[in-house]
Design a protein around this motif. Structure first.
Motif, PDB file in Angstrom:
ATOM      1  N   TYR A  42       0.819  -1.216   0.000  1.00 28.33           N
ATOM      2  CA  TYR A  42       0.000   0.000   0.000  1.00 28.33           C
ATOM      3  C   TYR A  42       0.857   1.271   0.000  1.00 28.33           C
ATOM      4  O   TYR A  42       0.438   2.310   0.508  1.00 28.33           O
ATOM      5  CB  TYR A  42      -0.921   0.004   1.236  1.00 28.33           C
ATOM      6  CG  TYR A  42      -1.892  -1.137   1.258  1.00 28.33           C
ATOM      7  CD1 TYR A  42      -2.976  -1.175   0.388  1.00 28.33           C
ATOM      8  CD2 TYR A  42      -1.722  -2.193   2.149  1.00 28.33           C
ATOM      9  CE1 TYR A  42      -3.872  -2.227   0.400  1.00 28.33           C
ATOM     10  CE2 TYR A  42      -2.613  -3.250   2.169  1.00 28.33           C
ATOM     11  CZ  TYR A  42      -3.680  -3.268   1.297  1.00 28.33           C
ATOM     12  OH  TYR A  42      -4.563  -4.317   1.314  1.00 28.33           O
ATOM     13  N   ASN A  43       2.035   1.166  -0.592  1.00 23.40           N
ATOM     14  CA  ASN A  43       2.948   2.320  -0.539  1.00 23.40           C
ATOM     15  C   ASN A  43       2.423   3.536  -1.299  1.00 23.40           C
ATOM     16  O   ASN A  43       2.798   4.668  -1.008  1.00 23.40           O
ATOM     17  CB  ASN A  43       4.334   1.921  -1.071  1.00 23.40           C
ATOM     18  CG  ASN A  43       4.297   1.547  -2.549  1.00 23.40           C
ATOM     19  OD1 ASN A  43       3.324   0.958  -3.016  1.00 23.40           O
ATOM     20  ND2 ASN A  43       5.344   1.875  -3.275  1.00 23.40           N
ATOM     21  N   LYS A  44       1.538   3.342  -2.274  1.00 18.75           N
ATOM     22  CA  LYS A  44       1.006   4.466  -3.042  1.00 18.75           C
ATOM     23  C   LYS A  44      -0.410   4.849  -2.624  1.00 18.75           C
ATOM     24  O   LYS A  44      -1.058   5.664  -3.284  1.00 18.75           O
ATOM     25  CB  LYS A  44       1.036   4.136  -4.531  1.00 18.75           C
ATOM     26  CG  LYS A  44       2.458   3.963  -5.076  1.00 18.75           C
ATOM     27  CD  LYS A  44       2.447   3.705  -6.571  1.00 18.75           C
ATOM     28  CE  LYS A  44       3.870   3.547  -7.114  1.00 18.75           C
ATOM     29  NZ  LYS A  44       3.878   3.289  -8.572  1.00 18.75           N
ATOM     30  N   HIS A  45      -0.865   4.251  -1.537  1.00 14.33           N
ATOM     31  CA  HIS A  45      -2.209   4.565  -1.037  1.00 14.33           C
ATOM     32  C   HIS A  45      -2.150   5.641   0.034  1.00 14.33           C
ATOM     33  O   HIS A  45      -1.176   5.731   0.781  1.00 14.33           O
ATOM     34  CB  HIS A  45      -2.854   3.315  -0.425  1.00 14.33           C
ATOM     35  CG  HIS A  45      -3.272   2.289  -1.419  1.00 14.33           C
ATOM     36  ND1 HIS A  45      -4.586   1.943  -1.621  1.00 14.33           N
ATOM     37  CD2 HIS A  45      -2.543   1.515  -2.269  1.00 14.33           C
ATOM     38  CE1 HIS A  45      -4.650   0.995  -2.550  1.00 14.33           C
ATOM     39  NE2 HIS A  45      -3.423   0.732  -2.951  1.00 14.33           N
ATOM     40  N   ARG A  46      -3.196   6.453   0.101  1.00 14.96           N
ATOM     41  CA  ARG A  46      -3.338   7.336   1.257  1.00 14.96           C
ATOM     42  C   ARG A  46      -3.666   6.483   2.476  1.00 14.96           C
ATOM     43  O   ARG A  46      -4.387   5.498   2.374  1.00 14.96           O
ATOM     44  CB  ARG A  46      -4.466   8.355   1.038  1.00 14.96           C
ATOM     45  CG  ARG A  46      -4.105   9.453   0.061  1.00 14.96           C
ATOM     46  CD  ARG A  46      -5.076  10.633   0.184  1.00 14.96           C
ATOM     47  NE  ARG A  46      -6.480  10.221   0.042  1.00 14.96           N
ATOM     48  CZ  ARG A  46      -7.406  10.426   0.967  1.00 14.96           C
ATOM     49  NH1 ARG A  46      -7.107  11.016   2.111  1.00 14.96           N
ATOM     50  NH2 ARG A  46      -8.660  10.051   0.765  1.00 14.96           N
ATOM     51  N   LYS A  47      -3.147   6.863   3.625  1.00 20.63           N
ATOM     52  CA  LYS A  47      -3.367   6.088   4.837  1.00 20.63           C
ATOM     53  C   LYS A  47      -3.842   6.999   5.955  1.00 20.63           C
ATOM     54  O   LYS A  47      -3.441   8.154   6.044  1.00 20.63           O
ATOM     55  CB  LYS A  47      -2.085   5.363   5.257  1.00 20.63           C
ATOM     56  CG  LYS A  47      -1.475   4.483   4.179  1.00 20.63           C
ATOM     57  CD  LYS A  47      -0.156   3.893   4.631  1.00 20.63           C
ATOM     58  CE  LYS A  47       0.542   3.177   3.486  1.00 20.63           C
ATOM     59  NZ  LYS A  47       1.034   4.121   2.456  1.00 20.63           N
ATOM     60  N   LYS A  48      -4.688   6.445   6.785  1.00 20.07           N
ATOM     61  CA  LYS A  48      -5.156   7.169   7.958  1.00 20.07           C
ATOM     62  C   LYS A  48      -5.137   6.223   9.155  1.00 20.07           C
ATOM     63  O   LYS A  48      -5.337   5.018   9.016  1.00 20.07           O
ATOM     64  CB  LYS A  48      -6.584   7.697   7.753  1.00 20.07           C
ATOM     65  CG  LYS A  48      -6.689   8.867   6.790  1.00 20.07           C
ATOM     66  CD  LYS A  48      -8.089   9.448   6.811  1.00 20.07           C
ATOM     67  CE  LYS A  48      -8.213  10.678   5.926  1.00 20.07           C
ATOM     68  NZ  LYS A  48      -9.590  11.255   5.975  1.00 20.07           N
ATOM     69  N   LEU A  49      -4.911   6.790  10.328  1.00 14.61           N
ATOM     70  CA  LEU A  49      -4.972   5.988  11.532  1.00 14.61           C
ATOM     71  C   LEU A  49      -6.399   5.494  11.776  1.00 14.61           C
ATOM     72  O   LEU A  49      -7.378   6.198  11.496  1.00 14.61           O
ATOM     73  CB  LEU A  49      -4.507   6.795  12.744  1.00 14.61           C
ATOM     74  CG  LEU A  49      -3.003   7.032  12.885  1.00 14.61           C
ATOM     75  CD1 LEU A  49      -2.736   7.966  14.050  1.00 14.61           C
ATOM     76  CD2 LEU A  49      -2.266   5.705  13.094  1.00 14.61           C
ATOM     77  N   PHE A  50      -6.495   4.303  12.283  1.00 19.01           N
ATOM     78  CA  PHE A  50      -7.792   3.715  12.612  1.00 19.01           C
ATOM     79  C   PHE A  50      -8.611   4.683  13.469  1.00 19.01           C
ATOM     80  O   PHE A  50      -9.822   4.847  13.267  1.00 19.01           O
ATOM     81  CB  PHE A  50      -7.558   2.399  13.359  1.00 19.01           C
ATOM     82  CG  PHE A  50      -8.780   1.551  13.564  1.00 19.01           C
ATOM     83  CD1 PHE A  50      -9.030   0.460  12.746  1.00 19.01           C
ATOM     84  CD2 PHE A  50      -9.669   1.834  14.590  1.00 19.01           C
ATOM     85  CE1 PHE A  50     -10.150  -0.330  12.949  1.00 19.01           C
ATOM     86  CE2 PHE A  50     -10.790   1.043  14.798  1.00 19.01           C
ATOM     87  CZ  PHE A  50     -11.030  -0.037  13.972  1.00 19.01           C
ATOM     88  N   SER A  51      -7.952   5.333  14.424  1.00 21.33           N
ATOM     89  CA  SER A  51      -8.646   6.243  15.339  1.00 21.33           C
ATOM     90  C   SER A  51      -9.255   7.448  14.630  1.00 21.33           C
ATOM     91  O   SER A  51     -10.170   8.087  15.157  1.00 21.33           O
ATOM     92  CB  SER A  51      -7.687   6.722  16.430  1.00 21.33           C
ATOM     93  OG  SER A  51      -6.549   7.338  15.859  1.00 21.33           O
ATOM     94  N   ASP A  52      -8.763   7.754  13.441  1.00 16.61           N
ATOM     95  CA  ASP A  52      -9.288   8.902  12.693  1.00 16.61           C
ATOM     96  C   ASP A  52     -10.468   8.527  11.801  1.00 16.61           C
ATOM     97  O   ASP A  52     -11.186   9.414  11.332  1.00 16.61           O
ATOM     98  CB  ASP A  52      -8.187   9.515  11.825  1.00 16.61           C
ATOM     99  CG  ASP A  52      -7.103  10.194  12.649  1.00 16.61           C
ATOM    100  OD1 ASP A  52      -7.412  10.629  13.780  1.00 16.61           O
ATOM    101  OD2 ASP A  52      -5.955  10.263  12.182  1.00 16.61           O
ATOM    102  N   VAL A  53     -10.643   7.241  11.558  1.00 10.40           N
ATOM    103  CA  VAL A  53     -11.695   6.835  10.617  1.00 10.40           C
ATOM    104  C   VAL A  53     -12.740   5.910  11.241  1.00 10.40           C
ATOM    105  O   VAL A  53     -13.801   5.697  10.656  1.00 10.40           O
ATOM    106  CB  VAL A  53     -11.092   6.153   9.370  1.00 10.40           C
ATOM    107  CG1 VAL A  53     -10.224   7.131   8.596  1.00 10.40           C
ATOM    108  CG2 VAL A  53     -10.296   4.914   9.736  1.00 10.40           C
ATOM    109  N   VAL A  54     -12.448   5.371  12.431  1.00  3.94           N
ATOM    110  CA  VAL A  54     -13.390   4.444  13.069  1.00  3.94           C
ATOM    111  C   VAL A  54     -13.482   4.762  14.554  1.00  3.94           C
ATOM    112  O   VAL A  54     -12.474   5.049  15.196  1.00  3.94           O
ATOM    113  CB  VAL A  54     -12.947   2.967  12.888  1.00  3.94           C
ATOM    114  CG1 VAL A  54     -13.997   2.028  13.494  1.00  3.94           C
ATOM    115  CG2 VAL A  54     -12.738   2.631  11.417  1.00  3.94           C
ATOM    116  N   ASN A  55     -14.692   4.691  15.084  1.00  6.17           N
ATOM    117  CA  ASN A  55     -14.910   4.959  16.500  1.00  6.17           C
ATOM    118  C   ASN A  55     -15.659   3.791  17.135  1.00  6.17           C
ATOM    119  O   ASN A  55     -16.611   3.265  16.555  1.00  6.17           O
ATOM    120  CB  ASN A  55     -15.730   6.250  16.671  1.00  6.17           C
ATOM    121  CG  ASN A  55     -15.802   6.686  18.110  1.00  6.17           C
ATOM    122  OD1 ASN A  55     -14.908   6.413  18.906  1.00  6.17           O
ATOM    123  ND2 ASN A  55     -16.874   7.362  18.457  1.00  6.17           N
TER     124      ASN A  55
END
Length: 286
Positions: A42-55
């Motif tokens: 996933y080196n070319k994918h945007r990534k977000k921390l789990f805490s920022d996208v799931v609650n």
């Protein structure tokens, strides 16, 4: 040359984090595999921390289409898209997705990848049900899909037998058995207390008590919380008395004043003193 493994302080602060070498080596290996997946696949994918996208949300109602986190009696963890409604006076846990780029199906698909699952399960604990602190999920990076991706996966199962914590608990119990067979009853009493405390701590997590409430609590305080929890519940076979007996047994071995008094009275630890611990093992299994 001796191999040295270092851990980040933020990892050490996680509830139930274990500082033994076996645990940390396993964590290090699992984390490397997880990082390889994130940095290569996933080196070319945007990534977000789990805490920022799931609650994580505690609720007494689950609706159709909700993404649920639910331990099972087989000691696995089921994360699934609900196909029916659930209602209970006890709280359920559901996952609320905060980013529209991620669908419930995609999140399940991402978490179901072997390196991700193995890394998460390194922190799994539980005497009856497996429990994974939400802080562990919050450490995970979610690779966002490049295009609309909605795989047809409605459920994943995190198998408890992958848990390093369970392996360690088995090791501690084996050390207890080894010492007990050799007649090292004082050491056995200390290990019995540690194992009993782990069982009761995790049981209270599983029935819904908060991590903050249990944090830094010793065996005596945890027994008090368990006693309060059981007051209005008809759980007649719960071995609360045996937990109190194990606490006394442990204290008589670990506290110098009590141990000294026992020696002065010429009292010896005997195998029958561990009947209380055996009843706890019989109740919870190991």
């Amino acid at each position: 040359m001796m191999q040295i493994t270092s851990r980040k302080f933020r990892d050490v602060k996680i509830e139930n984090f274990n500082l033994t070498s076996e645990f940390n080596i396993a964590i290090e290996q699992a984390e490397k595999k997880y990082r390889l997946l994130i940095n290569r696949k996933y080196n070319k994918h945007r990534k977000k921390l789990f805490s920022d996208v799931v609650n994580f949300i505690k609720t007494d109602k689950i609706g159709i289409g909700d993404l649920c986190y639910m331990p099972s009696p087989t000691a696995d963890i089921n994360i699934f898209i609900s196909q029916k409604e659930y209602t209970s006076k006890d709280f359920y846990t559901k996952l609320e997705i905060l980013d529209s780029a991620i669908t419930p199906n995609y999140l399940l698909w991402f978490l179901d990848q072997k390196p991700v699952k193995e890394y998460i399960l390194c922190y799994g604990v539980g005497a009856i049900f497996t429990y994974i602190p939400k802080e562990v999920f919050y450490k995970i990076e979610i690779a966002l899909p490049k295009r609309n991706k909605n795989p047809k996966i409605n459920e994943i199962i995190l198998h408890a037998n992958d848990s390093v914590f369970r392996i360690l608990l088995d090791q501690y119990y084996q050390q207890y058995l080894d010492n007990f067979k050799k007649g090292n009853f004082m050491t056995s009493a200390i290990l019995a207390g540690a194992i009993a405390e782990t069982f009761l701590h995790n049981y209270l997590l599983e029935v819904g008590l908060s991590e903050q409430l249990l944090n830094q609590k010793t065996l005596g305080a945890i027994i008090g919380l368990a006693e309060a929890y059981l007051v209005d519940r008809e759980i007649l076979d719960f071995p609360l008395v045996h937990f109190k007996d194990v606490q006394k047994l442990r204290n008589s071995a670990v506290h110098p004043a009590l141990a000294k008094g026992k020696i002065e009275r010429e009292e010896e630890f005997e195998s029958k003193d561990f009947d209380c611990f055996n009843n706890i093992i019989k109740y919870f299994g190991l």
